[in-house]
Write a protein that holds these residues in place. Structure first.
Motif, short mmCIF file in Angstrom:
data_model
loop_
_atom_site.label_atom_id
_atom_site.label_comp_id
_atom_site.label_asym_id
_atom_site.label_seq_id
_atom_site.Cartn_x
_atom_site.Cartn_y
_atom_site.Cartn_z
N GLY A 73 0.80 -1.22 0.00
CA GLY A 73 0.00 0.00 0.00
C GLY A 73 0.83 1.27 0.00
O GLY A 73 1.80 1.40 -0.74
N GLY A 74 0.43 2.17 0.89
CA GLY A 74 0.99 3.52 0.88
C GLY A 74 2.46 3.60 1.23
O GLY A 74 3.15 4.56 0.85
N ALA A 90 6.14 -4.43 5.53
CA ALA A 90 5.63 -3.13 5.96
C ALA A 90 4.29 -2.89 5.27
O ALA A 90 4.24 -2.28 4.19
CB ALA A 90 6.64 -2.03 5.62
N GLY A 91 3.24 -3.43 5.86
CA GLY A 91 1.93 -3.35 5.22
C GLY A 91 1.85 -4.28 4.02
O GLY A 91 1.15 -3.98 3.05
N MET A 102 0.22 -7.30 2.64
CA MET A 102 -1.03 -7.91 3.08
C MET A 102 -1.22 -9.33 2.53
O MET A 102 -2.31 -9.70 2.11
CB MET A 102 -2.21 -6.99 2.69
CG MET A 102 -2.08 -5.59 3.25
SD MET A 102 -1.72 -5.52 5.04
CE MET A 102 -3.38 -5.33 5.66
N ILE A 126 5.62 -5.48 10.88
CA ILE A 126 4.96 -4.56 11.82
C ILE A 126 3.47 -4.79 11.73
O ILE A 126 2.91 -4.93 10.63
CB ILE A 126 5.34 -3.08 11.59
CG1 ILE A 126 4.78 -2.25 12.74
CG2 ILE A 126 4.89 -2.57 10.23
CD1 ILE A 126 5.55 -0.96 13.01
N PRO A 131 -0.39 -3.49 13.47
CA PRO A 131 -0.96 -2.36 14.23
C PRO A 131 -1.83 -2.80 15.40
O PRO A 131 -2.98 -2.36 15.53
CB PRO A 131 -1.77 -1.62 13.16
CG PRO A 131 -2.23 -2.69 12.24
CD PRO A 131 -1.12 -3.72 12.21
N GLY A 162 -4.42 -10.21 12.47
CA GLY A 162 -5.32 -10.11 11.31
C GLY A 162 -5.75 -8.69 11.02
O GLY A 162 -5.02 -7.74 11.30
N GLU A 176 4.18 3.61 14.93
CA GLU A 176 4.78 2.58 14.05
C GLU A 176 6.05 3.14 13.41
O GLU A 176 7.08 2.46 13.30
CB GLU A 176 3.80 2.16 12.96
CG GLU A 176 2.61 1.34 13.45
CD GLU A 176 1.73 0.86 12.31
OE1 GLU A 176 2.26 0.38 11.29
OE2 GLU A 176 0.49 0.98 12.43
C1 GAR Z 1 0.35 -0.25 8.86
O1 GAR Z 1 -0.53 0.24 9.85
C2 GAR Z 1 0.78 -1.66 9.20
O2 GAR Z 1 1.00 -1.86 10.57
C3 GAR Z 1 -0.40 -2.45 8.72
O3 GAR Z 1 -0.75 -1.86 7.50
C4 GAR Z 1 -0.41 -0.47 7.53
C5 GAR Z 1 0.46 -0.17 6.34
O4 GAR Z 1 0.67 1.21 6.21
N1 GAR Z 1 -0.06 -3.83 8.55
C6 GAR Z 1 -0.90 -4.83 8.75
O5 GAR Z 1 -2.08 -4.67 9.04
C7 GAR Z 1 -0.31 -6.21 8.55
N2 GAR Z 1 -1.17 -7.22 9.06
P1 GAR Z 1 1.86 1.76 5.31
O6 GAR Z 1 1.73 1.11 3.94
O7 GAR Z 1 1.60 3.24 5.24
O8 GAR Z 1 3.14 1.42 5.99
#
Ligand code: GAR
Length: 202
Positions: free
Chosen positions: A10-11, A87-88, A90, A108, A110, A118, A174
């Motif tokens: 993602g981001g 890092a995110g 999924m 990581i 959250p 999950g 985070e």
């Molecule tokens: C973060 O909050 C991370 O902890 C979470 O996704 C987000 C990604 O944000 N990860 C999970 O839920 C993994 N099970 P980012 O792309 O901005 O780092």
């Protein structure tokens, strides 16, 4: 400096926090590449802007989970990372994948694991009426969000919190917690041994 590959979907704000931390001359690791399972992940452009090599391995371009992971493993063979930071990202990695990089993959999440593995962690923490939430950095093992914990940071859950408001508060910590955990691993101050996190003194 240890060679780190960051996996995103993602981001990429955590990837960016790691890359920014790694710009410091005394940081013991460098981000050598970013791998995404989404071609349009926002984090890819952020990595490219920093001059970091990027790869997208889109699941639907492969016939099976196994073929998808094999392609990623081949890219990793060429990059030869010391550490992989999820890092995110999924997607659940298979045992086969993890065993190829045993003890070298961290993630990581959250929530304050073992609470709320999950998805949808922030809504669940609010609905459970918890006074604190937070994030966890842990070694990756086969179970989802189950591996031994390296670092956790707590934040308060405030009256009237929405999942989005809580997510933003957790995301801020985070970004501080993940670079600290990566530093510990890159300096060999923590390792996974017998399914537990061992802190190495000195
Ligand atoms: C973060 O909050 C991370 O902890 C979470 O996704 C987000 C990604 O944000 N990860 C999970 O839920 C993994 N099970 P980012 O792309 O901005 O780092």
């Amino acid at each position: 400096r240890k060679r780190v590959v960051v996996f995103i979907s993602g981001g990429g704000s955590n990837m960016l926090a790691l890359a920014k931390a790694a710009e410091a001359a005394d940081f013991p690791a460098e981000i050598i590449a970013v791998i995404s399972d989404k071609a349009d992940a926002g984090g890819l452009a952020k990595a490219e802007a920093l001059g970091i090599e990027t790869f997208a391995f889109v699941r639907k371009d492969f016939a099976s989970k196994d073929e998808h992971e094999t392609a990623i493993l081949e890219a990793l063979d060429a990059l030869s990372p010391d550490i992989i930071c999820l890092a995110g990202y999924m997607r659940l990695l298979s045992g086969t994948f993890i065993s190829r990089h045993e003890g070298r993959i961290i993630n990581i999440h959250p929530s304050l694991l073992p609470l709320f593995p999950g998805l949808d962690t922030h809504r669940r923490a609010i609905e459970a009426g918890h006074a604190t939430a937070g994030c966890s950095v842990h070694f990756v093992t086969e179970g989802m969000d189950e591996g031994p914990i390296i670092l956790q940071t707590e934040v308060p859950v405030l009256a009237g919190d929405t999942p989005d408001a809580l997510a933003a508060r957790v995301l801020t910590v985070e970004h501080q917690t993940y670079p600290r955990a990566l530093r510990l691993l890159a300096e060999d101050k923590v390792r996974m041994d017998g399914g537990k996190t061992v802190r190495v003194e000195g």
